[in-house]
Design a protein around this motif. Structure first.
Motif, mmCIF file in Angstrom:
data_model
loop_
_atom_site.group_PDB
_atom_site.id
_atom_site.type_symbol
_atom_site.label_atom_id
_atom_site.label_comp_id
_atom_site.label_asym_id
_atom_site.label_seq_id
_atom_site.Cartn_x
_atom_site.Cartn_y
_atom_site.Cartn_z
ATOM 1 N N HIS A 12 32.273 37.899 39.206
ATOM 2 C CA HIS A 12 32.578 37.118 40.413
ATOM 3 C C HIS A 12 31.783 37.696 41.591
ATOM 4 O O HIS A 12 31.955 38.873 41.935
ATOM 5 C CB HIS A 12 34.074 37.169 40.714
ATOM 6 C CG HIS A 12 34.539 36.155 41.712
ATOM 7 N ND1 HIS A 12 34.371 36.330 43.066
ATOM 8 C CD2 HIS A 12 35.167 34.959 41.548
ATOM 9 C CE1 HIS A 12 34.886 35.292 43.712
ATOM 10 N NE2 HIS A 12 35.368 34.441 42.799
ATOM 11 N N TYR A 54 38.913 39.316 33.832
ATOM 12 C CA TYR A 54 38.862 37.999 34.478
ATOM 13 C C TYR A 54 37.761 37.141 33.846
ATOM 14 O O TYR A 54 37.962 35.951 33.558
ATOM 15 C CB TYR A 54 38.597 38.151 35.969
ATOM 16 C CG TYR A 54 38.176 36.865 36.630
ATOM 17 C CD1 TYR A 54 39.093 35.829 36.841
ATOM 18 C CD2 TYR A 54 36.851 36.662 37.012
ATOM 19 C CE1 TYR A 54 38.699 34.627 37.428
ATOM 20 C CE2 TYR A 54 36.453 35.464 37.596
ATOM 21 C CZ TYR A 54 37.382 34.464 37.811
ATOM 22 O OH TYR A 54 36.983 33.272 38.379
ATOM 23 N N ASP A 86 41.659 34.141 34.012
ATOM 24 C CA ASP A 86 42.926 34.277 34.718
ATOM 25 C C ASP A 86 42.672 34.951 36.070
ATOM 26 O O ASP A 86 42.253 36.116 36.128
ATOM 27 C CB ASP A 86 43.895 35.112 33.884
ATOM 28 C CG ASP A 86 45.306 35.137 34.469
ATOM 29 O OD1 ASP A 86 45.462 34.838 35.670
ATOM 30 O OD2 ASP A 86 46.241 35.477 33.718
ATOM 31 N N SER A 87 42.955 34.248 37.162
ATOM 32 C CA SER A 87 42.642 34.760 38.495
ATOM 33 C C SER A 87 43.483 35.985 38.867
ATOM 34 O O SER A 87 43.146 36.699 39.812
ATOM 35 C CB SER A 87 42.847 33.666 39.542
ATOM 36 O OG SER A 87 44.187 33.232 39.565
ATOM 37 N N LEU A 127 41.389 38.929 38.711
ATOM 38 C CA LEU A 127 40.514 39.019 39.881
ATOM 39 C C LEU A 127 41.255 39.727 41.018
ATOM 40 O O LEU A 127 40.697 40.603 41.686
ATOM 41 C CB LEU A 127 40.087 37.614 40.308
ATOM 42 C CG LEU A 127 38.875 37.484 41.239
ATOM 43 C CD1 LEU A 127 37.643 38.087 40.602
ATOM 44 C CD2 LEU A 127 38.640 36.015 41.573
#
Length: 246
Positions: free
Chosen positions: A43, A98, A103-104, A107
């Protein structure tokens, strides 16, 4: 063009620049490239948080650098492989989870690990530079040497709170999300846990009633964890706690 094809070489270039500026040792630069690349692939917003942590912490480490060097305090010569791994592993592990699951919550757990690292490093560097003589967290009436794990100062405590909140407030701005209060609270709690573990389980030497982290003849050794192990444990623990409560 895939942004990740640009990001990973850029991370290597940034690590090389940090090496030249003295913020990382050679092996620290290699490990930082690995950790940064894993986080960036997972991310880019999370990578922005990691970059914010690294840049601010590196600048704070250089405050009063000559005085810190004369005092024999650590980190002035640049972050080593062990230091980068200790701080970066929890961040990278949750980032990869993540990436694997989507699955956030992972994160958010990674953001918490960044908050813990930021709170701890800001507290250490600003507390040492401007906080005066620290008090032992388990016995506040007792003074300890600057730089000894488990020593706290009002300046360091304020810096810790500021570091945790900085990451928490930045998280939604870069698309990481997660409850701001939870990230900030767990970031600060992680720094407290780091101090307690540092005071109880991290390797120290008792020399005639004086607590130091430098071995010397006639001193009694206490504890068994390295500073890097304490960093790793606190980052993982707070990330798991986030996963459990959010």
């Amino acid at each position: 063009m895939d942004p990740y094809l640009f990001a990973v070489p850029s991370i290597a270039a940034l690590a090389a620049l940090a090496l030249r500026k003295g913020y990382l040792t050679p092996r620290g630069a290699v490990s930082a490239t690995v950790v940064g690349s894993a986080v960036a692939v997972a991310h880019m917003g999370l990578f922005a948080l990691l970059t914010f942590f690294f840049v601010t912490s590196s600048l704070f480490t250089k405050l009063k650098a000559q005085w810190k060097r004369e005092m024999g305090l650590k980190d002035v010569a640049g972050r080593s492989l062990r230091q980068v791994v200790g701080v970066g592993t929890p961040i990278a592990v949750f980032a990869v989870m993540y990436l694997a699951t989507g699955d956030s919550k992972f994160l958010g757990a990674s953001a918490v690990a960044v908050a813990v690292a930021t709170a701890d490093t800001w507290a250490s560097e600003l507390g040492v530079a401007y906080g005066g003589v620290p008090r032992y967290i388990l016995a506040p009436w007792r003074r300890v040497e600057r730089g000894v794990s488990g020593g706290v100062t009002p300046v360091g405590t304020a810096a810790s709170v500021a570091g945790a909140f900085a990451i928490a407030l930045l998280s939604p701005l870069v698309g990481v999300g997660g409850p701001v209060v939870a990230i900030a609270a767990l970031g600060y709690l992680g720094e407290l846990l780091d101090s307690v573990l540092g005071a109880t389980l991290q390797t120290k030497y008792i020399c005639g009633g004086r607590i130091t982290e430098t071995p010397s003849s006639g001193c009694v050794k206490r504890g068994f964890l390295s500073n890097e192990a304490v960093n790793l444990i606190t980052g993982i623990a707070m990330g798991l706690l986030y996963l459990a409560i959010v």
